[in-house]
Write a protein that holds these residues in place. Structure first.
Motif, PDB file in Angstrom:
ATOM      1  N   THR A   1      86.713  43.323  86.745  1.00 48.09           N
ATOM      2  CA  THR A   1      85.990  42.443  85.822  1.00 48.09           C
ATOM      3  C   THR A   1      86.414  40.985  85.949  1.00 48.09           C
ATOM      4  OG1 THR A   1      87.578  42.914  84.046  1.00 48.09           O
ATOM      5  CG2 THR A   1      85.597  44.288  84.161  1.00 48.09           C
ATOM      6  N   THR A   2      87.499  40.731  86.687  1.00 48.43           N
ATOM      7  CA  THR A   2      87.935  39.355  86.935  1.00 48.43           C
ATOM      8  C   THR A   2      88.211  39.173  88.423  1.00 48.43           C
ATOM      9  OG1 THR A   2      90.300  39.804  86.558  1.00 48.43           O
ATOM     10  CG2 THR A   2      88.963  39.205  84.626  1.00 48.43           C
ATOM     11  N   TYR A   3      88.354  37.923  88.832  1.00 52.44           N
ATOM     12  CA  TYR A   3      88.546  37.582  90.244  1.00 52.44           C
ATOM     13  C   TYR A   3      89.789  38.268  90.822  1.00 52.44           C
ATOM     14  CZ  TYR A   3      89.299  34.545  94.324  1.00 52.44           C
ATOM     15  OH  TYR A   3      89.497  34.062  95.589  1.00 52.44           O
ATOM     16  N   GLY A   4      89.661  38.761  92.042  1.00 56.18           N
ATOM     17  CA  GLY A   4      90.739  39.516  92.661  1.00 56.18           C
ATOM     18  C   GLY A   4      92.018  38.743  92.846  1.00 56.18           C
ATOM     19  N   GLY A   5      91.927  37.421  92.960  1.00 60.10           N
ATOM     20  CA  GLY A   5      93.123  36.604  93.132  1.00 60.10           C
ATOM     21  C   GLY A   5      93.793  36.222  91.835  1.00 60.10           C
ATOM     22  N   GLY A   6      93.168  36.540  90.707  1.00 53.38           N
ATOM     23  CA  GLY A   6      93.756  36.222  89.416  1.00 53.38           C
ATOM     24  C   GLY A   6      93.098  35.032  88.741  1.00 53.38           C
ATOM     25  N   ARG A   7      93.676  34.680  87.604  1.00 50.47           N
ATOM     26  CA  ARG A   7      93.171  33.571  86.789  1.00 50.47           C
ATOM     27  C   ARG A   7      94.321  32.622  86.464  1.00 50.47           C
ATOM     28  NH1 ARG A   7      90.566  37.009  82.022  1.00 50.47           N
ATOM     29  NH2 ARG A   7      92.357  38.326  82.533  1.00 50.47           N
ATOM     30  N   TYR A   8      93.986  31.482  85.862  1.00 52.96           N
ATOM     31  CA  TYR A   8      94.997  30.517  85.446  1.00 52.96           C
ATOM     32  C   TYR A   8      95.081  30.510  83.915  1.00 52.96           C
ATOM     33  CZ  TYR A   8      94.694  28.412  90.162  1.00 52.96           C
ATOM     34  OH  TYR A   8      94.713  28.174  91.518  1.00 52.96           O
ATOM     35  N   LEU A   9      96.300  30.367  83.422  1.00 47.39           N
ATOM     36  CA  LEU A   9      96.522  30.190  81.990  1.00 47.39           C
ATOM     37  C   LEU A   9      96.823  28.729  81.677  1.00 47.39           C
ATOM     38  CD1 LEU A   9      98.747  33.347  81.365  1.00 47.39           C
ATOM     39  CD2 LEU A   9      96.281  33.101  80.987  1.00 47.39           C
ATOM     40  N   LEU A  10      97.677  28.109  82.501  1.00 45.23           N
ATOM     41  CA  LEU A  10      98.023  26.706  82.348  1.00 45.23           C
ATOM     42  C   LEU A  10      98.087  26.062  83.726  1.00 45.23           C
ATOM     43  CD1 LEU A  10     101.004  27.035  79.811  1.00 45.23           C
ATOM     44  CD2 LEU A  10      98.627  26.470  79.256  1.00 45.23           C
ATOM     45  N   ASP A  11      97.619  24.835  83.808  1.00 40.68           N
ATOM     46  CA  ASP A  11      97.747  24.019  85.018  1.00 40.68           C
ATOM     47  C   ASP A  11      97.717  22.574  84.549  1.00 40.68           C
ATOM     48  OD1 ASP A  11      97.716  22.788  87.457  1.00 40.68           O
ATOM     49  OD2 ASP A  11      95.858  23.697  88.174  1.00 40.68           O
ATOM     50  N   THR A  12      98.880  22.078  84.118  1.00 41.62           N
ATOM     51  CA  THR A  12      98.903  20.772  83.463  1.00 41.62           C
ATOM     52  C   THR A  12      98.569  19.638  84.415  1.00 41.62           C
ATOM     53  OG1 THR A  12     101.293  20.443  83.783  1.00 41.62           O
ATOM     54  CG2 THR A  12     100.597  21.625  81.800  1.00 41.62           C
ATOM     55  N   LEU A  13      98.735  19.857  85.718  1.00 34.70           N
ATOM     56  CA  LEU A  13      98.346  18.847  86.698  1.00 34.70           C
ATOM     57  C   LEU A  13      96.854  18.538  86.598  1.00 34.70           C
ATOM     58  CD1 LEU A  13      99.596  17.223  89.082  1.00 34.70           C
ATOM     59  CD2 LEU A  13      98.811  19.054  90.582  1.00 34.70           C
ATOM     60  N   LYS A  14      96.059  19.547  86.208  1.00 34.59           N
ATOM     61  CA  LYS A  14      94.607  19.399  86.085  1.00 34.59           C
ATOM     62  C   LYS A  14      94.163  19.283  84.625  1.00 34.59           C
ATOM     63  CE  LYS A  14      93.966  19.908  90.558  1.00 34.59           C
ATOM     64  NZ  LYS A  14      93.348  21.110  91.113  1.00 34.59           N
ATOM     65  N   GLY A  15      95.133  19.116  83.711  1.00 31.42           N
ATOM     66  CA  GLY A  15      94.792  18.918  82.304  1.00 31.42           C
ATOM     67  C   GLY A  15      94.806  20.179  81.464  1.00 31.42           C
ATOM     68  N   ALA A  16      94.976  21.351  82.081  1.00 29.85           N
ATOM     69  CA  ALA A  16      94.951  22.620  81.350  1.00 29.85           C
ATOM     70  C   ALA A  16      96.283  22.844  80.658  1.00 29.85           C
ATOM     71  CB  ALA A  16      94.626  23.775  82.291  1.00 29.85           C
TER      72      ALA A  16
ATOM     73  N   VAL B   1      94.362  42.814  80.892  1.00 29.77           N
ATOM     74  CA  VAL B   1      94.273  41.832  79.816  1.00 29.77           C
ATOM     75  C   VAL B   1      92.795  41.651  79.473  1.00 29.77           C
ATOM     76  CG1 VAL B   1      94.723  39.448  79.147  1.00 29.77           C
ATOM     77  CG2 VAL B   1      96.378  40.672  80.580  1.00 29.77           C
ATOM     78  N   PRO B   2      92.335  42.260  78.360  1.00 30.90           N
ATOM     79  CA  PRO B   2      90.911  42.216  78.014  1.00 30.90           C
ATOM     80  C   PRO B   2      90.548  40.927  77.285  1.00 30.90           C
ATOM     81  CG  PRO B   2      92.062  43.546  76.405  1.00 30.90           C
ATOM     82  CD  PRO B   2      93.111  43.058  77.396  1.00 30.90           C
ATOM     83  N   ALA B   3      90.765  39.813  77.941  1.00 27.95           N
ATOM     84  CA  ALA B   3      90.537  38.515  77.304  1.00 27.95           C
ATOM     85  C   ALA B   3      90.224  37.491  78.376  1.00 27.95           C
ATOM     86  CB  ALA B   3      91.785  38.084  76.520  1.00 27.95           C
ATOM     87  N   GLY B   4      89.642  36.381  77.936  1.00 20.91           N
ATOM     88  CA  GLY B   4      89.401  35.277  78.837  1.00 20.91           C
ATOM     89  C   GLY B   4      88.131  35.419  79.651  1.00 20.91           C
ATOM     90  N   GLU B   5      88.010  34.526  80.622  1.00 22.31           N
ATOM     91  CA  GLU B   5      86.816  34.493  81.456  1.00 22.31           C
ATOM     92  C   GLU B   5      86.680  35.760  82.295  1.00 22.31           C
ATOM     93  OE1 GLU B   5      84.854  31.829  85.055  1.00 22.31           O
ATOM     94  OE2 GLU B   5      86.509  30.968  83.897  1.00 22.31           O
ATOM     95  N   GLN B   6      85.457  36.257  82.406  1.00 21.11           N
ATOM     96  CA  GLN B   6      85.144  37.452  83.165  1.00 21.11           C
ATOM     97  C   GLN B   6      84.182  37.100  84.309  1.00 21.11           C
ATOM     98  OE1 GLN B   6      86.548  40.654  81.778  1.00 21.11           O
ATOM     99  NE2 GLN B   6      87.671  38.922  80.885  1.00 21.11           N
ATOM    100  N   LEU B   7      83.995  38.038  85.217  1.00 20.63           N
ATOM    101  CA  LEU B   7      83.009  37.848  86.271  1.00 20.63           C
ATOM    102  C   LEU B   7      81.638  38.329  85.812  1.00 20.63           C
ATOM    103  CD1 LEU B   7      84.859  39.146  89.469  1.00 20.63           C
ATOM    104  CD2 LEU B   7      84.298  36.766  88.920  1.00 20.63           C
ATOM    105  N   PRO B   8      80.580  37.680  86.261  1.00 25.37           N
ATOM    106  CA  PRO B   8      79.248  38.247  86.020  1.00 25.37           C
ATOM    107  C   PRO B   8      79.054  39.457  86.928  1.00 25.37           C
ATOM    108  CG  PRO B   8      79.069  36.345  87.444  1.00 25.37           C
ATOM    109  CD  PRO B   8      80.524  36.431  87.042  1.00 25.37           C
ATOM    110  N   PRO B   9      78.109  40.326  86.626  1.00 27.74           N
ATOM    111  CA  PRO B   9      77.851  41.466  87.516  1.00 27.74           C
ATOM    112  C   PRO B   9      77.611  41.009  88.952  1.00 27.74           C
ATOM    113  CG  PRO B   9      76.633  41.712  85.459  1.00 27.74           C
ATOM    114  CD  PRO B   9      77.221  40.322  85.443  1.00 27.74           C
ATOM    115  N   GLY B  10      78.359  41.549  89.887  1.00 26.63           N
ATOM    116  CA  GLY B  10      78.207  41.169  91.282  1.00 26.63           C
ATOM    117  C   GLY B  10      78.996  39.943  91.684  1.00 26.63           C
ATOM    118  N   GLY B  11      79.668  39.285  90.733  1.00 32.94           N
ATOM    119  CA  GLY B  11      80.444  38.099  91.049  1.00 32.94           C
ATOM    120  C   GLY B  11      79.577  36.873  91.245  1.00 32.94           C
ATOM    121  N   TRP B  12      80.183  35.764  91.676  1.00 28.12           N
ATOM    122  CA  TRP B  12      79.475  34.508  91.847  1.00 28.12           C
ATOM    123  C   TRP B  12      78.926  34.321  93.248  1.00 28.12           C
ATOM    124  CZ3 TRP B  12      77.813  32.030  87.806  1.00 28.12           C
ATOM    125  CH2 TRP B  12      78.514  32.125  86.592  1.00 28.12           C
ATOM    126  N   TYR B  13      79.414  35.107  94.227  1.00 30.53           N
ATOM    127  CA  TYR B  13      78.899  35.011  95.595  1.00 30.53           C
ATOM    128  C   TYR B  13      79.177  36.300  96.337  1.00 30.53           C
ATOM    129  CZ  TYR B  13      83.756  33.818  96.842  1.00 30.53           C
ATOM    130  OH  TYR B  13      85.121  33.802  96.995  1.00 30.53           O
TER     131      TYR B  13
END
Length: 202
Positions: free
Chosen positions: A133-148, A190-202
């Motif tokens: 349900t999420t990207y195979g490489g994982g997600r980000y929680l914090l990335d302060t270099l980019k403002g997150a 972790v059933p939270a945060g951004e998910q993938l749409p069916p089939g992914g983005w590409y």
């Protein structure tokens, strides 16, 4: 660096500032979701392809769960680790392990510092939902270099799993991103945060 990219980063930093200022975490999350949708749909620096942006319905998200928001100290009693992560043909980023945080049943995650001018804190996550349900490489929680940056005080960080988001490489293979190292990979879903749409983005 272009003025368009500068504008993207300013807008993203301002969005996170609004989240930090909102006294209601769920209200801040809703504000963040709306802001991300607007940027991905309409900004020149959106990681989405032109085709995906044309019919963009908004990012899919799991419902907000207040139990998945943490304010936790960073345990800095760690052995120094330097990790080089390739991101493009022209080079990559260097990460330095600076500590760990413990997030309830998710467990302990490594906290990294991105080396370079100014630097920034980096906290990725690859949980048991990766590749499904999420990207195979994982997600980000914090990335302060980019403002997150969700804030905190002293040695404590605000880490809200509801604001887990996908890196740019999720949306288009032309992007490359630093992915979650071993100490940021957990088996629990972790059933939270951004998910993938069916089939992914590409």
């Amino acid at each position: 660096m272009t003025t368009s990219l500068l504008d993207w980063r300013r807008r993203m930093a301002a969005l996170y500032a609004e989240v930090r200022d909102d006294r209601d975490p769920e209200s801040g999350w809703l504000r963040w979701r709306a802001g991300r949708d607007a940027l991905l749909a309409g900004h020149d620096e959106s990681p989405l392809t032109a085709e995906a942006r044309a019919g963009f319905p908004g990012l899919p998200f799991a419902p907000y769960d207040p139990s998945l928001r943490f304010v936790v100290p960073v345990d800095t009693d760690v052995e120094p680790v330097r990790l080089g992560v390739a991101t493009t043909d022209e080079g990559g980023v260097v990460l330095h392990l600076i500590g760990r945080v413990t997030l309830g049943e998710v467990g302990r995650l490594d906290v990294w510092w991105i080396a370079g001018y100014a630097g920034g804190l980096f906290l990725p996550l690859r949980d048991g939902s990766a590749g499904a349900t999420t990207y195979g490489g994982g997600r980000y929680l914090l990335d302060t270099l980019k403002g997150a940056d969700l804030g905190g005080d002293g040695d404590r960080l605000v880490v809200d799993l509801n604001l887990a988001y996908h890196p740019s490489c999720t949306y288009d293979p032309r992007w490359t991103c630093p992915l979650a190292p071993e100490g940021n990979r957990v088996d629990v879903v972790v059933p939270a945060g951004e998910q993938l749409p069916p089939g992914g983005w590409y």
